[in-house]
Structures are given as C-alpha cells and as structure tokens.
Write an enzyme that holds these catalytic residues in place. Structure first.
Site, PDB file in Angstrom:
ATOM      1  N   CYS A 253       0.864  -1.173   0.000  1.00 55.71           N
ATOM      2  CA  CYS A 253       0.000   0.000   0.000  1.00 55.71           C
ATOM      3  C   CYS A 253       0.908   1.233   0.000  1.00 55.71           C
ATOM      4  O   CYS A 253       2.122   1.100  -0.028  1.00 55.71           O
ATOM      5  CB  CYS A 253      -0.919  -0.046   1.224  1.00 55.71           C
ATOM      6  SG  CYS A 253      -2.571   0.607   0.911  1.00 55.71           S
TER       7      CYS A 253
ATOM      8  N   CYS B 220      -4.162  -0.173  -2.983  1.00 56.05           N
ATOM      9  CA  CYS B 220      -4.524   1.193  -3.361  1.00 56.05           C
ATOM     10  C   CYS B 220      -3.915   1.489  -4.731  1.00 56.05           C
ATOM     11  O   CYS B 220      -2.943   0.871  -5.137  1.00 56.05           O
ATOM     12  CB  CYS B 220      -4.072   2.210  -2.315  1.00 56.05           C
ATOM     13  SG  CYS B 220      -2.291   2.365  -2.137  1.00 56.05           S
TER      14      CYS B 220
ATOM     15  N   CYS C 120       4.231  -0.027  -7.866  1.00 56.09           N
ATOM     16  CA  CYS C 120       4.732  -1.372  -7.602  1.00 56.09           C
ATOM     17  C   CYS C 120       5.845  -1.705  -8.591  1.00 56.09           C
ATOM     18  O   CYS C 120       5.670  -1.575  -9.804  1.00 56.09           O
ATOM     19  CB  CYS C 120       3.604  -2.395  -7.719  1.00 56.09           C
ATOM     20  SG  CYS C 120       4.088  -4.063  -7.205  1.00 56.09           S
TER      21      CYS C 120
END
Length: 150
Positions: free
Chosen positions: A7, A83, A90
């Site tokens: 997150c 999220c 990422c």
C-alpha cells in the site's frame, strides 16, 4: 508461499490485511509467509489498531516499512496491492510473481464505521484468498474483488 501486501504508507489497509492473512493461514493450516510494506514509510494508525483489536487481532508491535525493509523483497510468489498509488508504484517482479490489485478506500480522517467497513472487506478478501491457496488455487483479481464486497 510468500505474499506481500503493498500500500502507499503501510499504515492501515496493508497492516490490517497482513494481520488477517496471517490469522487465516494459521486457522486453516496454510504455509503462508506474509509481509506488508509501503511505497513510503509512515506509522501504523491508531484507528487501524483499534478496529483490529475489536476483533481480537493486535497490531501492537507492527511498524510501517518500505519494501527495502522486508526480508528478501524481490522474492514473492504473490504481490497484493490495495490502493491505486501502490499499484502504479509497484516495482516489476520476476515472471514467477503473480500480482493482484484489489483497491480499498482510504479510511483516514473518516469515522470508525469507515475503518470497520475496510476491516471487514479485508477480512472477506483474506479468508477467500487463504481458502483458495489451501486448495492450490490462485484466484483472479476479479474473484478477489468480488469476495471483498459485502
């Protein structure tokens, strides 16, 4: 299996998801190593601690951490982002790493009822995922999103 929950700040949603995933892995006897991290370091929010304590899961001792602080950060079988910011940030993982994105609203600044809704959605998601992993199945993103709904 190694699983990373990612997150933005590793302060609420990812912390709660980590706790639920570990809980259900123990309950269902699934060998699952779970870590959580954020794209930025922060602190674990008191509201997250409070709503998890309400269901008997403690976040005491949990700390916010970045991916670089997680053991063996480039070796996960599954990366679960919660999220949109984390999904976009990422990093690329090796081909063997599966990625699933199941967004949850940020309850920060909202009443505890909003925190409880997120907690319960994460509970449903975690249980569904661990049940499927126990059977050797990795659910699709669509299945995980559906499982998280009330």
């Amino acid at each position: 299996m190694r699983l990373l929950v990612l997150c933005t700040h590793n302060s609420a949603r990812s912390q709660m998801a980590e706790a639920w995933l570990k809980h259900f892995a123990r309950e269902l006897g699934v060998a699952l190593e779970v870590h959580s991290a954020g794209t930025e370091k922060s602190f674990v929010k008191e509201e997250a601690k409070q709503v998890m304590a309400e269901v008997g899961l403690s976040l005491e001792g949990h700390t916010s951490k970045t991916l670089e602080e997680v053991p063996d950060p480039w070796n996960f079988d599954l990366v679960l982002t919660l999220c949109h910011e984390a999904e976009a940030a990422c990093p690329a993982y090796p081909a063997k790493t599966a990625r699933r994105h199941v967004p949850f609203p940020d309850p920060t600044g909202k009443p505890l009822a909003a925190w409880r809704e997120v907690r319960e959605g994460l509970r449903r998601l975690a249980r569904f995922l661990v049940e499927h992993l126990r059977e050797g199945d990795l659910p699709s993103e669509a299945e995980l999103r559906e499982a998280a709904r009330p």
